[in-house]
Structure formats: structure tokens, C-alpha cells
Design an enzyme around this catalytic site. Structure first.
Site, PDB file in Angstrom:
ATOM      1  N   GLU A 265       0.841  -1.206   0.000  1.00 26.55           N
ATOM      2  CA  GLU A 265       0.000   0.000   0.000  1.00 26.55           C
ATOM      3  C   GLU A 265       0.872   1.251   0.000  1.00 26.55           C
ATOM      4  O   GLU A 265       0.564   2.234  -0.676  1.00 26.55           O
ATOM      5  CB  GLU A 265      -0.942   0.003   1.206  1.00 26.55           C
ATOM      6  CG  GLU A 265      -1.971  -1.106   1.187  1.00 26.55           C
ATOM      7  CD  GLU A 265      -2.792  -1.141  -0.096  1.00 26.55           C
ATOM      8  OE1 GLU A 265      -3.229  -0.086  -0.562  1.00 26.55           O
ATOM      9  OE2 GLU A 265      -2.982  -2.248  -0.636  1.00 26.55           O
ATOM     10  N   TRP A 268       1.833   2.046  -3.386  1.00 28.28           N
ATOM     11  CA  TRP A 268       0.784   2.735  -4.167  1.00 28.28           C
ATOM     12  C   TRP A 268       0.963   4.255  -4.105  1.00 28.28           C
ATOM     13  O   TRP A 268       0.714   4.988  -5.058  1.00 28.28           O
ATOM     14  CB  TRP A 268      -0.614   2.391  -3.613  1.00 28.28           C
ATOM     15  CG  TRP A 268      -1.296   1.290  -4.356  1.00 28.28           C
ATOM     16  CD1 TRP A 268      -1.482   0.017  -3.938  1.00 28.28           C
ATOM     17  CD2 TRP A 268      -1.918   1.368  -5.665  1.00 28.28           C
ATOM     18  NE1 TRP A 268      -2.161  -0.701  -4.886  1.00 28.28           N
ATOM     19  CE2 TRP A 268      -2.435   0.104  -5.958  1.00 28.28           C
ATOM     20  CE3 TRP A 268      -2.052   2.391  -6.607  1.00 28.28           C
ATOM     21  CZ2 TRP A 268      -3.099  -0.180  -7.159  1.00 28.28           C
ATOM     22  CZ3 TRP A 268      -2.707   2.121  -7.797  1.00 28.28           C
ATOM     23  CH2 TRP A 268      -3.216   0.851  -8.057  1.00 28.28           C
ATOM     24  N   TRP A 296     -22.070  12.490 -18.246  1.00 29.23           N
ATOM     25  CA  TRP A 296     -22.220  12.764 -16.804  1.00 29.23           C
ATOM     26  C   TRP A 296     -23.514  13.512 -16.550  1.00 29.23           C
ATOM     27  O   TRP A 296     -23.942  14.333 -17.358  1.00 29.23           O
ATOM     28  CB  TRP A 296     -21.058  13.622 -16.284  1.00 29.23           C
ATOM     29  CG  TRP A 296     -19.693  13.020 -16.392  1.00 29.23           C
ATOM     30  CD1 TRP A 296     -18.654  13.478 -17.148  1.00 29.23           C
ATOM     31  CD2 TRP A 296     -19.194  11.862 -15.710  1.00 29.23           C
ATOM     32  NE1 TRP A 296     -17.547  12.689 -16.988  1.00 29.23           N
ATOM     33  CE2 TRP A 296     -17.845  11.683 -16.104  1.00 29.23           C
ATOM     34  CE3 TRP A 296     -19.733  10.959 -14.797  1.00 29.23           C
ATOM     35  CZ2 TRP A 296     -17.045  10.652 -15.635  1.00 29.23           C
ATOM     36  CZ3 TRP A 296     -18.939   9.926 -14.330  1.00 29.23           C
ATOM     37  CH2 TRP A 296     -17.612   9.780 -14.749  1.00 29.23           C
ATOM     38  N   ASN A 331     -10.431   3.193   3.707  1.00 29.95           N
ATOM     39  CA  ASN A 331     -10.199   2.989   2.264  1.00 29.95           C
ATOM     40  C   ASN A 331     -11.339   2.239   1.569  1.00 29.95           C
ATOM     41  O   ASN A 331     -11.788   2.627   0.494  1.00 29.95           O
ATOM     42  CB  ASN A 331      -8.878   2.252   2.033  1.00 29.95           C
ATOM     43  CG  ASN A 331      -8.627   2.016   0.550  1.00 29.95           C
ATOM     44  OD1 ASN A 331      -8.566   2.960  -0.227  1.00 29.95           O
ATOM     45  ND2 ASN A 331      -8.536   0.759   0.152  1.00 29.95           N
ATOM     46  N   TRP A 349     -16.386  12.352 -11.664  1.00 26.64           N
ATOM     47  CA  TRP A 349     -15.456  12.057 -10.573  1.00 26.64           C
ATOM     48  C   TRP A 349     -14.821  13.319  -9.998  1.00 26.64           C
ATOM     49  O   TRP A 349     -14.450  13.372  -8.824  1.00 26.64           O
ATOM     50  CB  TRP A 349     -14.369  11.073 -11.036  1.00 26.64           C
ATOM     51  CG  TRP A 349     -13.481  11.581 -12.156  1.00 26.64           C
ATOM     52  CD1 TRP A 349     -13.694  11.441 -13.490  1.00 26.64           C
ATOM     53  CD2 TRP A 349     -12.257  12.325 -12.026  1.00 26.64           C
ATOM     54  NE1 TRP A 349     -12.675  12.039 -14.203  1.00 26.64           N
ATOM     55  CE2 TRP A 349     -11.775  12.582 -13.334  1.00 26.64           C
ATOM     56  CE3 TRP A 349     -11.513  12.787 -10.947  1.00 26.64           C
ATOM     57  CZ2 TRP A 349     -10.595  13.287 -13.582  1.00 26.64           C
ATOM     58  CZ3 TRP A 349     -10.341  13.491 -11.184  1.00 26.64           C
ATOM     59  CH2 TRP A 349      -9.898  13.741 -12.493  1.00 26.64           C
ATOM     60  N   TRP A 372      -9.463   8.480  -7.566  1.00 28.65           N
ATOM     61  CA  TRP A 372     -10.753   8.850  -8.186  1.00 28.65           C
ATOM     62  C   TRP A 372     -10.797   8.392  -9.642  1.00 28.65           C
ATOM     63  O   TRP A 372     -11.793   7.864 -10.114  1.00 28.65           O
ATOM     64  CB  TRP A 372     -11.014  10.359  -8.069  1.00 28.65           C
ATOM     65  CG  TRP A 372     -11.662  10.702  -6.754  1.00 28.65           C
ATOM     66  CD1 TRP A 372     -11.035  11.167  -5.638  1.00 28.65           C
ATOM     67  CD2 TRP A 372     -13.053  10.555  -6.402  1.00 28.65           C
ATOM     68  NE1 TRP A 372     -11.943  11.326  -4.614  1.00 28.65           N
ATOM     69  CE2 TRP A 372     -13.189  10.966  -5.060  1.00 28.65           C
ATOM     70  CE3 TRP A 372     -14.192  10.133  -7.087  1.00 28.65           C
ATOM     71  CZ2 TRP A 372     -14.421  10.960  -4.385  1.00 28.65           C
ATOM     72  CZ3 TRP A 372     -15.415  10.127  -6.424  1.00 28.65           C
ATOM     73  CH2 TRP A 372     -15.532  10.526  -5.090  1.00 28.65           C
TER      74      TRP A 372
END
Ligand SMILES: Cc1cc2nc3c(=O)[nH]c(=O)nc-3n(C[C@H](O)[C@H](O)[C@H](O)COP(=O)(O)OP(=O)(O)OC[C@H]3O[C@@H](n4cnc5c(N)ncnc54)[C@H](O)[C@@H]3O)c2cc1C
Length: 454
Positions: A265, A268, A296, A331, A349, A372
Site C-alpha cells: 500500500e 501505491w 455525466w 479505504n 469524478w 478517483w
């Protein structure tokens, strides 16, 4: 006269393993400086939750420096102008700083280097962003090979100690932190923040020590919001109260799936920085151009219901209320609420990214935009035609009953078997049915695919 060096602090508010501070201290007197620069980041100026954290973290850092016979100088305005002014006022040799990768900070670093002697250091990431590259010299756009390469190349390095600090002959003028009005007043929404967090380097180390004790369970517990079995170190990393090297080093020697999943993680976070370094517009633009044509929807009422935790989906509402009240979100729940906004409500988003930016104490240019765009399918390392996450199933699967009861007091007494999806009339009505939302989302994503095919 022993001329001082200025240390320009940004998201690296620590004394230990701080290579800029360490290097400056080796050469003579040091003037640590933080400049509150609201203009450079434009629309991404610090959000409300970040300002709350910043206030307290600067306060803690100022006290820690004072204990060592030093001080923290606070200035407001354009960073480059203020730093140049400080160099002139103090006769400083130059400026030391850690490299930052937000596009506005990179630009400031270039401009500053043209006017004063600027020495940039690495230290906020496991490996300097841009340094881990594919065999062909490209940026990795897929996490898994990036992670493998980073782990292969990661040098053994012991974190740096806190250096001895010597003071300049005279200190330049400093603002008072209180003058900056970083804390909310009317209304003061921060009571829940103070209950959950103690910003500052000392508290960060205590938190790390607590996490290390149960890191071996991380792989089992990290997805369970009721337990919050993750480290909650994200604001510490975001504000640089801890360096990733310190965390990696503290976990050294811990084998097992828990510690190893946790290391992945952390990687990441490095991956996300590499992405924003290569694609500086990532925070505001779809990586996949096809999404420029995506249908959208924009519905202010629905956006507000999502922000305020009134969607009728208990797990989504619990998450959004936790975010508002404590400035942080688990998370798994971040993924659920993001997916709900994008897929069930078909809202861009970027609306969610901006809300998180304002409300998270760990709001981070790379981590926020990369995640996102990952959930929306618009970004790197993601499938264009993604599945639609089912919030009710997720809530049950990850055992979120206690979590919901904590953050949605209306459901405090509802038993597990009903809490994920309370019977009609016992909780807020759903703003969109799951099946309806899912089908609408799939149709919208399909339209993009058909468009591409034709
Ligand atoms: C829509 C969305 C938005 C997000 N926005 C942010 C953000 O603004 N700032 C932020 O720090 N994280 C963000 N994340 C990533 C992740 O949710 C948080 O880092 C994590 O929940 C923080 O909790 P923790 O410290 O207990 O994490 P742990 O599980 O203990 O992980 C340790 C550290 O690894 C890093 N990390 C973990 N997961 C990720 C990830 N998916 N991407 C990048 N780094 C990760 C974080 O620095 C974290 O503190 C976002 C995720 C989603 C789905």
C-alpha cells in the site's frame, strides 16, 4: 559572520529523517520557514480539513524547534517572492527543500532556482518519483510491475536522525500562527477532528508504534471499517510528519502477509506520485480522452445528499458522515462512496475529488486523483468498462454493521441483519434504486464503448 541556510518546509513537517534540514544543519545556522501560499495551487488551494491539520502540525513543529533552540518562521504570500525576500533579509547562503511533485510546487521550485541557490533533496517517497522506470525508460502506468521494480531497486537506508540545530545571529520577522485563521470558527466543525487526531511528529511516532503492534493482522483487518484495522497514517505521510522510509524501516524484519500487504500500500503512494509527475493535469483531466464524451449528470440536490450522507444507503451515508466529522475515511468506504457517486449517480469524478480535497485531512494531489480516476475507469491501470460496486453487498461482505451504527445514529439500535439495508420506512429513502442506478451506469459506459467502436 556564519551565514545561515533557509530550510523551506511544505509537506515535510518533521525534524527526523528530514534530508533538507539535515543537510542545511551540517553547514551552519538554519532558519526553518513555512510559507502559506494560497495562490499557487489555484483551485486546489488547501481545503478546510487540511488547514485544520496544518495549523496544529505547524504549532507542534514550532514547539519542537523551540525546544532545540531554534524556531519556525511563518510567512504568507507567494512562496518564491517570500523566500527571495528572506534570503535577502537574512543574508542566507541559499535554500534547502525537499522535492515536491504537485505541479504548482514544481513550478515554484524552477522559479526559485533561477533566483537563489536552491538545493533540493529527496525524502518524501520511498524512491524519488521519476526514478523507477520501465526497461524502455517510460513511466509505469500499471501498478504491479511498478511495485516489483521499486522493491527491487529500493536501497537499504537507515533514516536520518534529528540534527543539532544552530540559530542565526538574528531571527527574521515571523507571522503569528493564529493570524492565519486556519481553524474554522463560524461554524466550528472541527470538534470531531480534535477527538480523533493529535497532529505533529511526536504523535505520529506514537501512532506508528501502535500500528506496528498489530501490523501482522493488516491483511485481514484492513478492509473492515468497523475495526479500522489499517494504520491511519495517511495524514502523517501527507504532511510529512513521518517519512515513508521511517515507516519501512520500523517494519523491517517483520515478515508475513500483514506487513507485506501494508508495504504494497505504501508503494501505491509512490505510484501515484509518478503518475502526477508524468501527467501534471491528472487532478483535473480524464487520462482517457474517450471520457470527454461521457454523459455525466449534474444534480445539485443529489450531490448535496451524497456530501451530507443522506443517500438512503447506510454504508454510503456512514462514510460521508465520518468524512465530514473526522476528516478521514476508511479505504474500503472511500471506494464505495466514490463508486456510488460516479456509477449510481453518474456524477463526474471531479466533483468527488474536489469534495475529498476540501474535507480530508490527508488530501493529496496524487493519491486523491489517481484513486478517483481509478474508481471511475478514466485513469491509468483501470478497466474502461468497470463493474458497478453494489454498496449493500459490500456493506454486508465487509461486516460494516458497527461502523454504520457509529456514524448513522438513526440506525444505532438496528441489528446486523437489517442495518445494511433497513426496511422501507425505517430509514431515509434511497435516492436511486440499486438496479436502476446500475443499469443506467452500464448503459452510459456502454455508449462510450459503442462510440469508440463506431
Ligand atoms: C476515492 C479515493 C480517494 C482517495 N484519496 C486519498 C487522499 O487524498 N490521500 C491519501 O493519502 N489517500 C487517498 N486514498 C487512498 C487510501 O484510501 C488512503 O490512503 C487510506 O485509506 C489511508 O488510510 P490508512 O493510512 O489507514 O491506510 P493504510 O491501509 O494503513 O495504508 C498505509 C499507507 O499507504 C498509502 N495508501 C494506502 N492505500 C493507498 C491507495 N489506494 N493509493 C495510494 N496510497 C495508498 C497511504 O499513504 C496510507 O497511509 C484515496 C482512495 C480512494 C478510493
Amino acid at each position: 559572520m556564519n551565514r545561515p541556510h533557509i530550510v523551506w518546509l511544505r509537506r515535510d513537517l518533521r525534524l527526523a529523517d528530514q534530508p533538507a534540514l539535515f543537510a542545511a544543519a551540517e553547514t551552519g545556522p538554519v532558519i526553518p520557514v513555512y510559507v502559506l501560499d494560497d495562490a499557487r495551487a489555484g483551485e486546489h488551494r488547501l481545503g478546510g480539513a487540511s488547514r485544520w491539520w496544518l495549523h496544529h502540525s505547524l504549532d507542534a513543529l514550532g514547539r519542537a524547534l523551540a525546544e532545540r533552540g531554534s524556531a519556525l518562521v511563518l510567512r504568507r504570500g507567494d512562496s518564491v517572492e517570500e523566500l527571495c525576500r528572506l534570503v535577502e533579509e537574512t543574508g542566507a547562503v541559499g535554500v534547502h527543500a525537499l522535492r515536491h511533485y504537485e505541479p504548482w510546487w514544481r513550478e515554484a521550485e524552477v522559479q526559485l532556482a533561477q533566483r537563489v541557490e536552491l538545493q533540493l533533496h529527496d525524502g518524501n517517497y520511498l524512491m524519488p518519483p521519476g526514478s523507477v522506470r520501465t526497461g524502455g525508460g517510460q513511466t509505469y502506468r500499471i501498478y504491479t510491475p511498478f511495485g516489483r521494480a521499486l522493491r527491487r531497486e529500493l536501497p537499504e537506508q537507515a533514516p536520518l536522525p534529528v540534527p543539532a540545530l544552530s540559530a542565526p545571529d538574528t531571527w527574521p520577522r515571523s507571522d503569528r500562527l493564529e493570524e492565519w485563521n486556519l481553524l474554522p470558527t463560524k461554524p466550528d466543525w472541527s470538534a470531531g477532528f480534535a477527538a480523533d487526531w493529535v497532529p505533529g511528529e511526536a504523535a505520529a511516532h506514537e501512532q506508528l508504534a501502535r500500528f506496528v503492534d498489530h501490523a501482522d493482522l493488516y491483511h485481514e483487518e484492513r478492509n473492515l471499517p468497523s475495526i479500522e484495522g489499517s494504520s491511519r497514517l495517511s495524514p502523517r505521510l501527507q504532511w510529512g510528519e513521518l517519512s515513508p522510509a521511517q515507516i519501512w524501516h520500523t517494519l523491517d524484519g517483520q515478515a508475513g502477509e500483514g506487513a507485506d500487504t501494508f508495504r504494497s500500500e505504501l508503494v501505491w503512494r509512490d505510484f501515484a506520485q509518478n503518475i502526477i509527475l508524468t501527467f501534471p493535469e491528472y487532478q483535473t483531466q480524464n487520462y482517457r480522452q474517450a471520457f470527454e464524451r461521457f454523459p455525466w449528470r449534474h444534480d445539485e440536490g443529489e450531490i448535496r445528499a451524497w456530501q451530507e450522507g443522506r443517500t438512503g444507503y447506510p454504508i454510503v451515508d456512514a462514510g460521508m458522515r465520518q468524512l465530514w466529522q473526522s476528516g478521514w475515511l476508511h479505504n474500503r468506504v472511500r471506494m464505495i462512496v466514490a463508486s456510488f457517486l460516479i456509477k449510481h449517480l453518474l456524477i463526474d469524478w471531479r466533483v468527488g475529488e474536489r469534495w475529498f480535497w476540501d474535507t480530508l485531512v490527508d488530501a493529496d494531489c496524487g493519491n486523491n486523483s489517481v484513486n478517483w480516476q481509478w474508481v471511475s475507469g478514466t485513469g491509468v491501470d483501470t478497466q474502461l468498462f468497470t463493474r458497478v460496486m453494489a454498496p449493500l453487498t459490500q456493506s454486508d461482505k465487509f461486516d460494516a454493521g458497527d461502523y454504520i451504527r457509529r456514524w448513522v445514529p438513526e440506525l444505532a439500535k438496528v441489528p446486523d441483519r437489517l442495518v445494511h439495508d433497513p426496511p422501507e420506512g425505517t430509514y431515509l429513502p434511497k435516492i436511486v434504486g440499486h438496479r436502476e442506478g446500475r443499469e443506467r451506469a452500464l448503459a452510459a459506459y456502454r455508449s462510450l464503448r459503442d462510440d469508440q467502436a463506431s
